[in-house]
Write a protein that holds these residues in place. Structure first.
Motif, PDB file in Angstrom:
ATOM      1  N   GLU A  53      39.563  58.003  27.905  1.00 51.00           N
ATOM      2  CA  GLU A  53      39.283  57.678  26.511  1.00 51.00           C
ATOM      3  C   GLU A  53      40.046  56.453  26.027  1.00 51.00           C
ATOM      4  OE1 GLU A  53      37.045  59.058  24.395  1.00 51.00           O
ATOM      5  OE2 GLU A  53      36.353  60.177  26.150  1.00 51.00           O
ATOM      6  N   ALA A  54      41.267  56.240  26.562  1.00 52.15           N
ATOM      7  CA  ALA A  54      42.091  55.119  26.113  1.00 52.15           C
ATOM      8  C   ALA A  54      43.052  54.709  27.224  1.00 52.15           C
ATOM      9  CB  ALA A  54      42.884  55.505  24.861  1.00 52.15           C
ATOM     10  N   VAL A  55      43.408  53.443  27.208  1.00 58.24           N
ATOM     11  CA  VAL A  55      44.346  52.878  28.174  1.00 58.24           C
ATOM     12  C   VAL A  55      45.410  52.126  27.376  1.00 58.24           C
ATOM     13  CG1 VAL A  55      44.622  51.277  30.101  1.00 58.24           C
ATOM     14  CG2 VAL A  55      42.507  52.570  29.867  1.00 58.24           C
ATOM     15  N   THR A  56      46.677  52.317  27.717  1.00 58.28           N
ATOM     16  CA  THR A  56      47.763  51.611  27.055  1.00 58.28           C
ATOM     17  C   THR A  56      48.565  50.827  28.083  1.00 58.28           C
ATOM     18  OG1 THR A  56      47.935  53.278  25.322  1.00 58.28           O
ATOM     19  CG2 THR A  56      49.851  51.856  25.651  1.00 58.28           C
ATOM     20  N   TYR A  57      48.832  49.563  27.764  1.00 61.92           N
ATOM     21  CA  TYR A  57      49.687  48.710  28.586  1.00 61.92           C
ATOM     22  C   TYR A  57      50.849  48.228  27.727  1.00 61.92           C
ATOM     23  CZ  TYR A  57      45.948  48.221  32.056  1.00 61.92           C
ATOM     24  OH  TYR A  57      45.007  48.460  33.020  1.00 61.92           O
ATOM     25  N   ALA A  58      52.002  48.035  28.336  1.00 59.25           N
ATOM     26  CA  ALA A  58      53.158  47.433  27.675  1.00 59.25           C
ATOM     27  C   ALA A  58      53.788  46.472  28.678  1.00 59.25           C
ATOM     28  CB  ALA A  58      54.160  48.489  27.248  1.00 59.25           C
ATOM     29  N   LEU A  59      53.843  45.198  28.312  1.00 59.34           N
ATOM     30  CA  LEU A  59      54.363  44.161  29.202  1.00 59.34           C
ATOM     31  C   LEU A  59      55.465  43.375  28.509  1.00 59.34           C
ATOM     32  CD1 LEU A  59      50.928  42.826  30.508  1.00 59.34           C
ATOM     33  CD2 LEU A  59      52.516  44.317  31.719  1.00 59.34           C
TER      34      LEU A  59
END
Length: 100
Positions: free
Chosen positions: A51-57
């Protein structure tokens, strides 16, 4: 079990990893945010159960090196080829991409 369903955890993880690495390594985007969006879009497109994808860079900066002392224009954006990394990240850029 349908590929990409909520019951296909290992398959989803492998496709997400592949999509992330493929796009991050080859995208010619001008921004980290645009690249993260493309990565998330692909993960969602390839996995019906996601349903959702989260990235943190980390927001890391690379500063063009002044080279006029040797006759090289390295500070004009179109000519910059040599960069010095800043030691510490300037923050964290995060994005969550979800289905409509």
């Amino acid at each position: 079990m349908e590929a990409g369903s909520v019951y296909d955890g290992e398959g989803v993880a492998e496709r997400a990893r592949t999509a992330t690495l493929d796009i991050f390594a080859t995208d010619e985007s001008a921004s980290v945010q645009a690249t993260m969006f493309k990565m998330g879009q692909r993960v969602i497109a390839e996995n019906a159960g996601v349903e959702a994808v989260t990235y943190a860079l980390p927001n890391k900066h690379y500063i063009p090196v002044e080279m006029k002392y040797i006759g090289v224009d390295n500070t004009t954006p179109a000519n910059a080829d040599v960069f010095a990394p800043v030691a510490a990240p300037s923050g964290l850029i995060s994005a969550t991409i979800s289905r409509q």
